[in-house]
Design a protein around this motif. Structure first.
Motif, PDB file in Angstrom:
ATOM      1  N   ASN A  32       5.108  -1.677  -6.500  1.00 22.73           N
ATOM      2  CA  ASN A  32       5.347  -0.394  -5.868  1.00 22.73           C
ATOM      3  C   ASN A  32       5.343  -0.555  -4.359  1.00 22.73           C
ATOM      4  OD1 ASN A  32       2.609   0.002  -4.741  1.00 22.73           O
ATOM      5  ND2 ASN A  32       2.006   0.193  -6.870  1.00 22.73           N
ATOM      6  N   GLN A  34       4.519   1.957  -0.797  1.00 15.70           N
ATOM      7  CA  GLN A  34       4.010   3.248  -0.342  1.00 15.70           C
ATOM      8  C   GLN A  34       4.203   3.363   1.162  1.00 15.70           C
ATOM      9  OE1 GLN A  34       0.114   3.994  -1.952  1.00 15.70           O
ATOM     10  NE2 GLN A  34      -0.051   6.047  -1.096  1.00 15.70           N
ATOM     11  N   PHE A  36       3.033   5.425   4.639  1.00 19.67           N
ATOM     12  CA  PHE A  36       1.906   6.157   5.187  1.00 19.67           C
ATOM     13  C   PHE A  36       2.209   6.593   6.611  1.00 19.67           C
ATOM     14  CE2 PHE A  36      -1.344   5.141   2.041  1.00 19.67           C
ATOM     15  CZ  PHE A  36      -0.881   3.968   1.468  1.00 19.67           C
ATOM     16  N   SER A  46      -1.030   9.389   2.993  1.00 22.55           N
ATOM     17  CA  SER A  46       0.045   8.972   2.106  1.00 22.55           C
ATOM     18  C   SER A  46       1.223   9.931   2.217  1.00 22.55           C
ATOM     19  CB  SER A  46      -0.455   8.944   0.654  1.00 22.55           C
ATOM     20  OG  SER A  46       0.603   8.627  -0.221  1.00 22.55           O
ATOM     21  N   LEU A  49       5.192   7.466  -2.501  1.00 26.32           N
ATOM     22  CA  LEU A  49       4.965   6.268  -3.318  1.00 26.32           C
ATOM     23  C   LEU A  49       6.199   6.048  -4.172  1.00 26.32           C
ATOM     24  CD1 LEU A  49       3.068   4.068  -4.627  1.00 26.32           C
ATOM     25  CD2 LEU A  49       2.480   5.827  -6.298  1.00 26.32           C
TER      26      LEU A  49
END
Lengths: 108, 116
Positions: A32, A34, A36, A46, A49
């Motif tokens: 994955n 992500q 931020f 966050s 995702l």
């Protein structure tokens, strides 16, 4: 060893512009990715995702895409605002590897 | 619901001393990860704990150690502090842990450690 690179390191744009932040990684076998946001001296918030099986995720004015085969992800911010000024970081493998971030300044 | 909480927020220590940083994850989250962030760089992974077991370790010396308690809170310990240990220490919690972590990581506000 997985390496994550973010380009550009810093970006300054006038309010209202659409912009793209880039994140590249060397090992395409990721689970994955992500994105931020970090305000100066603060923790990370966050944003999005993306699972390895997904191509993109959207939240409000933000859209993130993932191309595992080319080792790239992009974060698209539409109609930028001064409140978007912050450092944007991408991370792979559950956060075990971060890029150095892109410092964004949106001028009124 | 409370987010990830870290304590203390700021800390000043002398070289050679030991420090303990604390983290409480989001209720229901069983995984806690620790990161070191030096000014101008991205966070560097130190440890991940899941269900009270270490599930991952970054490239940090043995002076760094951590543990997770039955209530899933965690402590990071750093012994024999060096000037280079000065950084923002971040804690993140998530529902599950491990490399195949397909859940979001949520971060606390960090502990700013200054070693003088």
């Amino acid at each position: 060893k997985q390496e994550v690179t973010q380009i550009p390191a810093a970006l300054s744009v006038p309010e209202g512009e659409n912009l793209v932040l880039n994140c590249s990684f060397t090992d395409s076998a990721i689970y994955n990715l992500q994105w931020f946001r970090q305000d100066p001296g603060k923790g990370l918030t966050s944003l999005l995702l993306i699972q390895s099986s997904q191509r993109e995720q959207t939240s409000g004015r933000l859209n993130a895409s993932l191309d595992k085969s080319s080792g790239r992800s992009t974060l698209y911010i539409a109609a930028s605002q001064p409140g978007d000024s912050a450092t944007y970081l991408c991370a792979v493998e559950g956060g075990m590897r971060f890029g150095a971030g892109t410092r964004l300044t949106v001028k009124p | 619901d409370a987010g990830v909480t870290q304590s203390p927020t700021h800390l000043i220590k002398t070289r050679g001393q030991q420090v303990t940083l604390r983290c409480s994850p989001i209720s229901g989250h069983k995984s806690v990860s620790w990161y070191q962030q030096v000014l101008g760089q991205g966070p560097q992974f130190i440890f991940q704990y899941y269900e009270k077991e270490e599930r991952g370790r970054g490239n940090f010396p043995d002076r760094f150690s951590a543990r997770q308690f039955p209530n899933y809170s965690s402590e990071l310990n750093v012994n024999a502090l060096l000037l280079g240990d000065s950084a923002l220490y971040l804690c993140a919690s998530s529902l599950v842990g491990g490399l195949q972590m397909n859940t979001e990581a949520f971060f606390g506000q960090g502990t700013r450690l200054t070693v003088v």
